[in-house]
Design a protein around this motif. Structure first.
Motif, PDB file in Angstrom:
ATOM      1  N   GLN A   9      39.679  45.450  43.503  1.00  0.00           N
ATOM      2  CA  GLN A   9      38.699  44.505  43.918  1.00  0.00           C
ATOM      3  C   GLN A   9      37.545  44.924  44.161  1.00  0.00           C
ATOM      4  N   ALA A  10      36.340  44.166  43.951  1.00  0.00           N
ATOM      5  CA  ALA A  10      35.201  44.667  43.965  1.00  0.00           C
ATOM      6  C   ALA A  10      34.431  43.386  44.398  1.00  0.00           C
ATOM      7  N   ALA A  11      33.243  43.473  45.157  1.00  0.00           N
ATOM      8  CA  ALA A  11      32.152  42.604  45.240  1.00  0.00           C
ATOM      9  C   ALA A  11      30.816  43.148  44.646  1.00  0.00           C
ATOM     10  N   VAL A  12      30.300  42.628  43.894  1.00  0.00           N
ATOM     11  CA  VAL A  12      29.069  43.044  43.033  1.00  0.00           C
ATOM     12  C   VAL A  12      27.806  42.135  43.440  1.00  0.00           C
ATOM     13  N   ARG A  13      26.548  42.817  43.302  1.00  0.00           N
ATOM     14  CA  ARG A  13      25.349  42.089  43.460  1.00  0.00           C
ATOM     15  C   ARG A  13      24.612  42.082  42.278  1.00  0.00           C
TER      16      ARG A  13
ATOM     17  N   TRP B 209      28.384  43.016  37.614  1.00  0.00           N
ATOM     18  CA  TRP B 209      29.579  42.062  37.107  1.00  0.00           C
ATOM     19  C   TRP B 209      30.173  42.232  35.822  1.00  0.00           C
ATOM     20  N   GLY B 210      29.192  42.405  34.843  1.00  0.00           N
ATOM     21  CA  GLY B 210      29.678  43.006  33.404  1.00  0.00           C
ATOM     22  C   GLY B 210      30.728  43.893  33.359  1.00  0.00           C
ATOM     23  N   VAL B 211      30.437  44.837  34.140  1.00  0.00           N
ATOM     24  CA  VAL B 211      31.227  46.028  34.041  1.00  0.00           C
ATOM     25  C   VAL B 211      32.598  45.684  34.775  1.00  0.00           C
ATOM     26  N   LEU B 212      32.629  45.271  35.628  1.00  0.00           N
ATOM     27  CA  LEU B 212      33.768  44.712  36.518  1.00  0.00           C
ATOM     28  C   LEU B 212      34.581  43.880  35.477  1.00  0.00           C
TER      29      LEU B 212
ATOM     30  N   GLN C 251      25.859  37.317  42.890  1.00  0.00           N
ATOM     31  CA  GLN C 251      26.976  37.966  43.814  1.00  0.00           C
ATOM     32  C   GLN C 251      28.251  37.497  43.075  1.00  0.00           C
ATOM     33  N   GLY C 252      29.058  38.429  42.885  1.00  0.00           N
ATOM     34  CA  GLY C 252      30.568  38.184  42.234  1.00  0.00           C
ATOM     35  C   GLY C 252      31.544  39.074  43.027  1.00  0.00           C
ATOM     36  N   TYR C 253      32.617  38.195  43.229  1.00  0.00           N
ATOM     37  CA  TYR C 253      33.889  39.048  43.437  1.00  0.00           C
ATOM     38  C   TYR C 253      34.998  38.804  42.672  1.00  0.00           C
ATOM     39  N   LEU C 254      35.835  39.828  42.414  1.00  0.00           N
ATOM     40  CA  LEU C 254      36.880  39.693  41.450  1.00  0.00           C
ATOM     41  C   LEU C 254      38.072  40.507  42.257  1.00  0.00           C
ATOM     42  N   ARG C 255      39.366  40.114  42.258  1.00  0.00           N
ATOM     43  CA  ARG C 255      40.397  40.713  42.690  1.00  0.00           C
ATOM     44  C   ARG C 255      41.680  40.676  41.678  1.00  0.00           C
ATOM     45  N   ASN C 256      42.310  41.775  41.056  1.00  0.00           N
ATOM     46  CA  ASN C 256      43.409  41.561  40.141  1.00  0.00           C
ATOM     47  C   ASN C 256      44.512  42.378  40.413  1.00  0.00           C
TER      48      ASN C 256
END
Length: 333
Positions: A20-24, A29-32, A51-56
């Motif tokens: 999981q990660a939050a990016v700014r 975001w593209g890397v995530l 701002q973006g957040y993703l969990r997998n």
């Protein structure tokens, strides 16, 4: 991404934690996305903060991906798709905001509760609104026992929140996302398989292939009788088209025609059912003393090597690897 991020990612995976990660930044975001989902080129319509957040999380080769982002565009072009990439489908549920999914010259505009499907082997464009929240189920195409050419008709088409099986599918995605943190390995596997079964039923209804046109003198009831017969005789290594046809007093040609009307073959259906039984038994703690090879032979595979190759081709793990991870509950990425 930066070396610090790579190190933290490696540490999380070693501890079997959910990635999981939050990016700014739009670059991060593209890397995530590339690391956790698939390769996309991303851009903002207007320069500014992001701002973006993703969990997998993954269970038995099926991934549940939740994300929330600011407004942006993500494009997966043909040049980003490798022939070595695993062919997957993504079923996406809109939670908040608006998402536009384009593929195969179609665009689905999703409001909260709506669903859409897309194919990772095809170019794709996604446009996210400012308050975008989405939950996706990513699964290998080989786990859906439906013809790819027919499922291709559903890519980038909107399934409304109240259409057919959509309410059940949406609830399942949300429930599965919650279960990832609270359930054991075996429970998650069984729940994920149940979710896949419901979703397959939804696809069948949408494609209207649950009631195909059968050859004369056959009927949907006969297909169900044949499937029941197969289920009852999966442990017989001699189970095959000829024995199945003879047991139902129909010709071999007629039997193949019944399955072809659903875009299937008799052999692939038998193999699929056997693998599902093997997967269930391998994840059962009560059967931990029974060797993986014995389980394969129990369900009709003629040799342990044939079972091992078929299982790995379908699920991406050897039977022993699958069992170890299922019984430990340590499903990682």
């Amino acid at each position: 991404m930066k070396s610090e991020d790579s190190a933290s990612r490696s540490s999380a995976q070693n501890q079997n934690q959910s990635p999981q990660a939050a990016v700014r930044s739009i670059e991060d975001w593209g890397v995530l996305l590339s690391r956790s989902l698939m390769s996309f080129e991303v851009e903002l319509e207007r320069p500014g903060a992001f701002q973006g957040y993703l969990r997998n999380r993954k269970v038995a080769g099926i991934e549940f991906i939740e994300m929330s982002t600011g407004k942006h565009l993500a494009h997966r072009g043909a040049e980003s798709i490798s022939s070595t990439d695993r062919p997957d489908y993504l079923l996406c549920l809109q939670i908040a905001g608006v998402g536009e999914f384009s593929q195969d010259n179609r665009t689905a505009v999703l409001q909260p509760g709506d669903l859409t499907l897309f194919d990772t082997t095809r170019p794709t464009t996604v446009v996210s609104s400012t308050d975008y929240r989405n939950l996706c189920m990513k699964f290998p195409q080989r786990l859906i026992n439906l013809p790819p050419e027919q499922l291709g008709q559903l890519t980038a088409t909107r399934t409304g929140a109240r259409d057919g099986f959509a309410p059940a599918a949406g609830t399942l995605l949300i429930t599965m996302n919650q279960l990832m943190d609270t359930s054991s390995g075996r429970s998650k596997i069984l729940a994920a398989q149940g979710a896949l079964d419901i979703i397959t039923t939804m696809f069948q209804r949408q494609l209207d292939i649950s009631t195909p046109s059968y050859p004369q003198a056959t009927s949907p009831a006969l297909l169900e009788q044949i499937r029941s017969y197969i289920d009852e005789n999966l442990s017989d290594p001699g189970l095959g088209p000829r024995t199945i046809a003879a047991a139902h007093y129909i010709s071999l040609r007629q039997l193949h025609g019944i399955f072809q009307a659903q875009g299937l073959t008799v052999a692939s259906w038998v193999r699929h059912q056997r693998l599902q039984r093997c997967r269930r038994d391998l994840s059962d703690p009560a059967l931990h003393a029974v060797s993986a090879a014995s389980i394969g032979l129990r369900w009709g595979f003629k040799t342990a090597s044939h079972f091992g190759m078929s299982f790995r081709k379908t699920f991406g793990l050897t039977p022993a690897e699958f069992r170890q991870e299922a019984l430990s509950g340590s499903w990682g990425v």
